[in-house]
Motif scaffolding. Structure first.
Motif, PDB file in Angstrom:
ATOM      1  N   PRO A  22       0.837  -1.202   0.000  1.00 37.15           N
ATOM      2  CA  PRO A  22       0.000   0.000   0.000  1.00 37.15           C
ATOM      3  C   PRO A  22       0.867   1.245   0.000  1.00 37.15           C
ATOM      4  CG  PRO A  22       0.139  -0.879   2.215  1.00 37.15           C
ATOM      5  CD  PRO A  22       0.894  -1.841   1.340  1.00 37.15           C
ATOM      6  N   GLN A  39      -4.163   0.584  -2.722  1.00 35.68           N
ATOM      7  CA  GLN A  39      -4.178  -0.695  -2.004  1.00 35.68           C
ATOM      8  C   GLN A  39      -4.417  -1.769  -3.046  1.00 35.68           C
ATOM      9  OE1 GLN A  39      -6.989  -0.167   1.300  1.00 35.68           O
ATOM     10  NE2 GLN A  39      -5.236   0.250   2.608  1.00 35.68           N
ATOM     11  N   LEU A  65      -0.863   7.212   5.272  1.00 34.34           N
ATOM     12  CA  LEU A  65      -1.357   5.953   5.824  1.00 34.34           C
ATOM     13  C   LEU A  65      -0.820   5.712   7.224  1.00 34.34           C
ATOM     14  CD1 LEU A  65      -1.010   3.676   2.658  1.00 34.34           C
ATOM     15  CD2 LEU A  65      -3.058   4.852   3.514  1.00 34.34           C
ATOM     16  N   SER A  68      -0.061   0.422   9.693  1.00 27.49           N
ATOM     17  CA  SER A  68      -0.513  -0.839   9.089  1.00 27.49           C
ATOM     18  C   SER A  68      -0.645  -0.713   7.573  1.00 27.49           C
ATOM     19  CB  SER A  68      -1.865  -1.259   9.679  1.00 27.49           C
ATOM     20  OG  SER A  68      -2.917  -0.458   9.156  1.00 27.49           O
ATOM     21  N   ARG A  70      -3.256   0.233   6.157  1.00 28.18           N
ATOM     22  CA  ARG A  70      -4.641  -0.086   5.815  1.00 28.18           C
ATOM     23  C   ARG A  70      -5.609   1.078   5.995  1.00 28.18           C
ATOM     24  NH1 ARG A  70      -3.502  -5.335   8.309  1.00 28.18           N
ATOM     25  NH2 ARG A  70      -4.469  -4.624  10.220  1.00 28.18           N
TER      26      ARG A  70
END
Ligand code: FES
Length: 116
Positions: A22, A39, A65, A68, A70
């Motif tokens: 990512p 992602q 980000l 993680s 995510r």
């Protein structure tokens, strides 16, 4: 403030392979900031403006980000946002959302605007 979704002519932002996976990258469009998050094969584009205080999300260039990879994170007070919807899921603006901008990927290039 410019309404990015009103662009009639799409604007190329970057090549998909310029983004880590990512990964994220920031752009300036006049007085406005834009952030791109990758992602996998999914790419999301948002206005770079935290709904909490209306300021840019990042302190370090291109780092949007969390650790993680995510979630999108605001560096100022730590709000966390879902990359796919922009919804804030933790932090002082829980339930608010980043402003999503129309975008698409074509021939390995990330475009701001609507596909023709
Ligand atoms: S300015 Fe983003 S969480 Fe406060």
């Amino acid at each position: 403030m410019t309404d990015h979704n009103q662009y009639r002519t799409p604007r190329a932002l970057c090549r998909l392979d310029e983004l880590s996976d990512p990964g994220s990258k920031g752009f300036v469009d006049g007085a406005n900031g834009i952030l791109v998050v990758r992602q996998g094969t999914d790419v999301f584009v948002y206005e770079n403006r935290c709904p909490h205080r209306g300021i840019p999300l990042e302190w370090v260039p291109d780092q949007f980000l969390d650790s993680s990879g995510r979630l999108i994170q605001c560096a100022t007070h730590g709000a966390l946002f879902l990359p796919e919807s922009g919804e804030c899921v933790a932090g002082p603006c829980s339930g608010a959302s980043l402003r999503k901008l129309a975008s698409y990927v074509q021939s390995g290039v990330v475009w701001l605007g609507k596909a023709g």
